[in-house]
Design a protein around this motif. Structure first.
Motif, PDB file in Angstrom:
ATOM      1  N   TYR A  59      21.105  11.487  19.934  1.00  0.00           N
ATOM      2  CA  TYR A  59      21.521  10.197  19.387  1.00  0.00           C
ATOM      3  C   TYR A  59      20.922   9.959  17.999  1.00  0.00           C
ATOM      4  CZ  TYR A  59      23.837   8.311  23.547  1.00  0.00           C
ATOM      5  OH  TYR A  59      24.720   8.063  24.574  1.00  0.00           O
ATOM      6  N   VAL A  87      22.990   8.823  14.945  1.00  0.00           N
ATOM      7  CA  VAL A  87      22.652   7.523  14.366  1.00  0.00           C
ATOM      8  C   VAL A  87      22.420   7.617  12.868  1.00  0.00           C
ATOM      9  CG1 VAL A  87      20.722   5.895  14.208  1.00  0.00           C
ATOM     10  CG2 VAL A  87      21.787   6.340  16.409  1.00  0.00           C
ATOM     11  N   PHE A  95      24.591   5.302  10.535  1.00  0.00           N
ATOM     12  CA  PHE A  95      23.935   4.293   9.696  1.00  0.00           C
ATOM     13  C   PHE A  95      24.345   4.470   8.241  1.00  0.00           C
ATOM     14  CE2 PHE A  95      20.324   2.919   7.077  1.00  0.00           C
ATOM     15  CZ  PHE A  95      20.201   1.608   7.499  1.00  0.00           C
ATOM     16  N   TYR A 148      23.235   2.830  21.796  1.00  0.00           N
ATOM     17  CA  TYR A 148      22.148   3.543  21.126  1.00  0.00           C
ATOM     18  C   TYR A 148      22.416   3.784  19.641  1.00  0.00           C
ATOM     19  CZ  TYR A 148      19.598   4.289  25.447  1.00  0.00           C
ATOM     20  OH  TYR A 148      18.865   4.083  26.596  1.00  0.00           O
ATOM     21  N   THR A 149      23.679   3.925  19.263  1.00  0.00           N
ATOM     22  CA  THR A 149      23.973   4.116  17.837  1.00  0.00           C
ATOM     23  C   THR A 149      23.758   2.831  17.034  1.00  0.00           C
ATOM     24  OG1 THR A 149      26.332   3.719  18.297  1.00  0.00           O
ATOM     25  CG2 THR A 149      25.601   6.013  18.121  1.00  0.00           C
ATOM     26  N   HIS A 150      23.614   1.711  17.723  1.00  0.00           N
ATOM     27  CA  HIS A 150      23.318   0.454  17.024  1.00  0.00           C
ATOM     28  C   HIS A 150      21.873   0.008  17.220  1.00  0.00           C
ATOM     29  CE1 HIS A 150      27.711   0.298  16.882  1.00  0.00           C
ATOM     30  NE2 HIS A 150      27.587  -0.595  15.930  1.00  0.00           N
ATOM     31  N   PRO A 165      19.052   2.496  14.805  1.00  0.00           N
ATOM     32  CA  PRO A 165      18.925   2.285  13.349  1.00  0.00           C
ATOM     33  C   PRO A 165      18.278   0.960  12.954  1.00  0.00           C
ATOM     34  CG  PRO A 165      21.193   2.830  13.966  1.00  0.00           C
ATOM     35  CD  PRO A 165      20.473   2.476  15.204  1.00  0.00           C
TER      36      PRO A 165
END
Length: 338
Positions: free
Chosen positions: A66, A70, A74, A200-202, A205
């Motif tokens: 991730y 990410v 980002f 998790y991608t938000h 970061p």
């Protein structure tokens, strides 16, 4: 969620998101980092409560995987939103981002060593021509108001920052394509977990925004001091930019969550077609409602972009396949009657 509901949510969420973003940019063109941070914070909080169940659910995909995803995500989000601070008009921004097929094809050739049919190369050529045409015409529109001031230095400076905005969008385009390839490989390895990936991608970061805290705080104060307006249905007054920001954040979640869901439930053809039609709808609405400058050259470029996208996703071929069985059935009925 259901596929039909997800497709409807993509149109409702993504199109309304563009409207709120247009209002935000008109009030404060440099608020891209504030918008991005607000979106990430809202989606992370929502995911923490409903996806990870307040941290009690273990992730199915390794956090290190991730982290790589990410970093790219980002970069793409910040560049796309920050580009508005460099004289990039909303219609050009939307058309330019429609060129994701170009970057995907190039990255597929370089990284995955893929080969493509003549139709694919034709579609990419149409999209490239459309984007180049719109870019050239928009660059002329950027220089005109500055040139009228007879200040050559100011004219050159304005055009220079416009070029920086174009480079930001270009970089975001190719990193986004690389991210798609990485995500495809990751899902093959661990299985598809769209809402976990969204969370998790938000979440990961968020600490990085500390580097941008001065810019975020500056534009937050600008938003707080924006003209007051009455909230429809509630009768309370609040700063207009804060209202648009809330609308943008909620609609962004609806948009991106629906897209993440569709990637696991539909073919890439369906997802690409839905997103393309959504972009076209947003573009038309932006031009008509906000009265953005859009010449005949922009229209030609737009038609090339979306015609190329339809060819790339093999829509004409799929339509022929769907019509052929109907024609065969009609011929059989005619033969029986004879």
């Amino acid at each position: 969620m259901g596929v039909a509901l997800a497709i409807s949510s993509v149109f409702i969420g993504c199109c309304s998101n563009v409207v709120f973003l247009e209002y935000l940019v008109k009030n404060d063109p440099g608020n891209g980092n504030l918008v991005t941070f607000s979106q990430f914070l809202f989606i992370a909080l929502q995911g923490f409560m409903f996806t990870s169940k307040f941290g009690t659910v273990e992730p199915k995909i390794k956090l290190m995987d991730y982290m790589v995803l990410v970093g790219m995500f980002f970069f793409v989000s910040v560049c796309n939103n920050y580009a508005f601070d460099f004289n990039i008009a909303m219609p050009l921004h939307m058309i330019f981002r429609s060129g994701s097929l170009i970057s995907n094809l190039i990255m597929g050739i370089i990284i995955l060593k893929k080969t493509y049919t003549l139709e694919k190369y034709l579609s990419v050529s149409l999209i490239t021509l459309g984007i180049i045409l719109c870019t050239i015409v928009s660059s002329q529109d950027v220089k005109k108001p500055v040139a009228e001031s007879l200040d050559t230095a100011q004219d050159i400076e304005g055009f220079f920052w416009w070029v920086v905005g174009i480079l930001l969008l270009t970089g975001a385009l190719f990193v986004s394509a690389r991210m798609g390839i990485y995500q495809e490989v990751m899902y093959k390895k661990y299985g598809k977990h769209p809402f976990e990936a969204l969370y998790y991608t938000h979440l990961i970061p968020l600490p990085a925004f500390a580097l941008l805290y001065r810019n975020i705080w500056e534009h937050w104060l600008i938003a707080l001091n924006s003209p007051q307006m009455v909230v429809p249905g509630l009768g309370i007054s609040m700063p207009s930019s804060i209202l648009w920001l809330l609308g943008n954040v909620v609609s962004q979640y609806l948009c991106i969550a629906s897209v993440y869901y569709l990637t696991t439930e539909c073919s890439s053809l369906t997802v690409t077609l839905v997103v393309t039609l959504r972009k076209f709808t947003s573009l038309i609405f932006s031009i008509v409602y906000f009265k953005n400058p859009f010449t005949i050259y922009h229209w030609v470029g737009t038609i090339l972009v979306f015609a190329g996208t339809l060819i790339f996703t093999e829509v004409p071929h799929k339509l022929k396949q769907s019509i052929a069985p109907v024609d065969d059935l009609k011929e059989k009925k005619i033969k029986k009657k004879e």
